[in-house]
Design a protein around this motif. Structure first.
Motif, mmCIF file in Angstrom:
data_model
loop_
_atom_site.group_PDB
_atom_site.id
_atom_site.type_symbol
_atom_site.label_atom_id
_atom_site.label_comp_id
_atom_site.label_asym_id
_atom_site.label_seq_id
_atom_site.Cartn_x
_atom_site.Cartn_y
_atom_site.Cartn_z
ATOM 1 N N LEU A 78 94.374 42.672 3.517
ATOM 2 C CA LEU A 78 94.984 43.909 3.978
ATOM 3 C C LEU A 78 94.446 44.283 5.354
ATOM 4 O O LEU A 78 93.267 44.106 5.649
ATOM 5 C CB LEU A 78 94.684 45.036 2.997
ATOM 6 C CG LEU A 78 95.316 44.892 1.608
ATOM 7 C CD1 LEU A 78 94.726 45.930 0.654
ATOM 8 C CD2 LEU A 78 96.821 45.053 1.679
ATOM 9 N N GLU A 79 95.328 44.804 6.191
ATOM 10 C CA GLU A 79 94.946 45.268 7.522
ATOM 11 C C GLU A 79 95.533 46.662 7.734
ATOM 12 O O GLU A 79 96.748 46.837 7.647
ATOM 13 C CB GLU A 79 95.484 44.332 8.614
ATOM 14 C CG GLU A 79 95.196 44.819 10.029
ATOM 15 C CD GLU A 79 95.883 43.994 11.113
ATOM 16 O OE1 GLU A 79 95.390 44.011 12.256
ATOM 17 O OE2 GLU A 79 96.914 43.351 10.826
ATOM 18 N N ARG A 80 94.678 47.634 8.021
ATOM 19 C CA ARG A 80 95.199 48.962 8.351
ATOM 20 C C ARG A 80 95.749 48.902 9.773
ATOM 21 O O ARG A 80 95.007 48.678 10.732
ATOM 22 C CB ARG A 80 94.142 50.045 8.232
ATOM 23 C CG ARG A 80 94.755 51.437 8.427
ATOM 24 C CD ARG A 80 93.841 52.570 8.012
ATOM 25 N NE ARG A 80 92.725 52.780 8.909
ATOM 26 C CZ ARG A 80 92.003 53.895 8.923
ATOM 27 N NH1 ARG A 80 92.286 54.884 8.087
ATOM 28 N NH2 ARG A 80 90.980 54.011 9.752
ATOM 29 N N MET A 103 95.469 56.458 15.370
ATOM 30 C CA MET A 103 94.686 55.265 15.673
ATOM 31 C C MET A 103 95.519 54.035 15.378
ATOM 32 O O MET A 103 96.437 54.097 14.542
ATOM 33 C CB MET A 103 93.377 55.216 14.886
ATOM 34 C CG MET A 103 93.499 55.116 13.373
ATOM 35 S SD MET A 103 93.965 53.467 12.727
ATOM 36 C CE MET A 103 92.560 52.491 13.206
ATOM 37 N N TYR A 104 95.221 52.956 16.065
ATOM 38 C CA TYR A 104 95.951 51.709 15.906
ATOM 39 C C TYR A 104 94.980 50.532 15.875
ATOM 40 O O TYR A 104 93.961 50.526 16.578
ATOM 41 C CB TYR A 104 96.928 51.491 17.068
ATOM 42 C CG TYR A 104 97.996 52.549 17.157
ATOM 43 C CD1 TYR A 104 97.822 53.670 17.966
ATOM 44 C CD2 TYR A 104 99.178 52.446 16.419
ATOM 45 C CE1 TYR A 104 98.796 54.653 18.043
ATOM 46 C CE2 TYR A 104 100.153 53.431 16.497
ATOM 47 C CZ TYR A 104 99.952 54.528 17.314
ATOM 48 O OH TYR A 104 100.907 55.506 17.372
ATOM 49 N N ALA A 105 95.327 49.540 15.091
ATOM 50 C CA ALA A 105 94.608 48.275 15.145
ATOM 51 C C ALA A 105 94.868 47.632 16.508
ATOM 52 O O ALA A 105 95.945 47.801 17.090
ATOM 53 C CB ALA A 105 95.088 47.360 14.027
ATOM 54 N N ASP A 106 93.892 46.889 16.992
ATOM 55 C CA ASP A 106 94.048 46.233 18.294
ATOM 56 C C ASP A 106 95.265 45.305 18.321
ATOM 57 O O ASP A 106 95.910 45.143 19.352
ATOM 58 C CB ASP A 106 92.791 45.427 18.627
ATOM 59 C CG ASP A 106 91.620 46.312 19.001
ATOM 60 O OD1 ASP A 106 90.483 45.815 18.975
ATOM 61 O OD2 ASP A 106 91.837 47.508 19.308
ATOM 62 N N SER A 107 95.591 44.738 17.172
ATOM 63 C CA SER A 107 96.683 43.774 17.093
ATOM 64 C C SER A 107 98.049 44.392 17.365
ATOM 65 O O SER A 107 99.004 43.668 17.678
ATOM 66 C CB SER A 107 96.685 43.095 15.724
ATOM 67 O OG SER A 107 96.774 44.068 14.699
ATOM 68 N N VAL A 108 98.164 45.718 17.243
ATOM 69 C CA VAL A 108 99.470 46.361 17.425
ATOM 70 C C VAL A 108 99.455 47.417 18.522
ATOM 71 O O VAL A 108 100.502 47.987 18.840
ATOM 72 C CB VAL A 108 99.962 47.002 16.113
ATOM 73 C CG1 VAL A 108 99.956 45.982 14.981
ATOM 74 C CG2 VAL A 108 99.138 48.218 15.737
ATOM 75 N N LYS A 109 98.300 47.666 19.100
ATOM 76 C CA LYS A 109 98.181 48.717 20.110
ATOM 77 C C LYS A 109 99.132 48.460 21.274
ATOM 78 O O LYS A 109 99.222 47.338 21.782
ATOM 79 C CB LYS A 109 96.729 48.787 20.599
ATOM 80 C CG LYS A 109 96.316 50.118 21.170
ATOM 81 C CD LYS A 109 94.797 50.159 21.386
ATOM 82 C CE LYS A 109 94.064 50.211 20.081
ATOM 83 N NZ LYS A 109 92.588 50.332 20.267
ATOM 84 N N GLY A 110 99.854 49.504 21.660
ATOM 85 C CA GLY A 110 100.804 49.381 22.752
ATOM 86 C C GLY A 110 102.192 48.927 22.326
ATOM 87 O O GLY A 110 103.140 48.984 23.114
ATOM 88 N N ARG A 111 102.333 48.476 21.089
ATOM 89 C CA ARG A 111 103.632 48.008 20.583
ATOM 90 C C ARG A 111 104.158 48.883 19.451
ATOM 91 O O ARG A 111 105.371 49.033 19.302
ATOM 92 C CB ARG A 111 103.516 46.560 20.099
ATOM 93 C CG ARG A 111 103.087 45.582 21.162
ATOM 94 C CD ARG A 111 103.163 44.142 20.656
ATOM 95 N NE ARG A 111 102.264 43.893 19.529
ATOM 96 C CZ ARG A 111 102.677 43.491 18.321
ATOM 97 N NH1 ARG A 111 103.961 43.285 18.091
ATOM 98 N NH2 ARG A 111 101.796 43.267 17.353
ATOM 99 N N PHE A 112 103.269 49.417 18.642
ATOM 100 C CA PHE A 112 103.656 50.219 17.487
ATOM 101 C C PHE A 112 103.334 51.687 17.747
ATOM 102 O O PHE A 112 102.347 52.007 18.417
ATOM 103 C CB PHE A 112 102.903 49.779 16.228
ATOM 104 C CG PHE A 112 103.295 48.441 15.673
ATOM 105 C CD1 PHE A 112 104.102 47.559 16.374
ATOM 106 C CD2 PHE A 112 102.842 48.061 14.415
ATOM 107 C CE1 PHE A 112 104.465 46.325 15.852
ATOM 108 C CE2 PHE A 112 103.186 46.832 13.867
ATOM 109 C CZ PHE A 112 103.984 45.968 14.592
#
Length: 121
Positions: A45-47, A59-68
């Protein structure tokens, strides 16, 4: 009874966009933080994102920052996740999860059943 019902998952091409929704009921939606959590095939699982009860902090996970982009409509008891520039690695089941408090701390205590997002050409 707390209920969280996700919708909006679909098959989309790389670079495309989707908007997920989560309809909440059975609790005072405006009093709790909310989360989007995903699970890719064969992974943990990844928040992905969190939004506090007022909507004033995210807050955003680095993997989606700027896209979600996470957002909420407290009047409609609905949580959203706008996903742009989708990548194949975004393929996952996306879950809506209720926070245990108004802030991003203290974990998550209720989960929806999830909606599948598949990013593929």
């Amino acid at each position: 009874e707390v209920q969280l019902v996700e919708s909006g998952g679909d098959l989309v091409q790389p670079g495309g966009s989707l908007r997920l929704s989560c309809a909440a009921s059975g609790f005072t939606f405006s009093s709790y933080s909310m989360n989007w959590v995903r699970q890719a095939p064969g992974k943990g699982l990844e928040r992905v994102s969190n939004i506090v009860s007022s909507g004033g902090s995210t807050m955003y996970a680095d993997s989606v920052k700027g896209r979600f982009t996470i957002s909420r409509d407290n009047a409609k008891s609905t949580l959203y996740l706008q996903m742009n520039s989708l990548k194949p690695e975004d393929t996952a089941v996306y879950y809506c999860a209720k926070g245990a408090s108004s802030s991003s701390a203290n974990g998550m205590d209720y989960w929806g059943k999830g909606t599948l997002v598949t990013v593929s050409s």
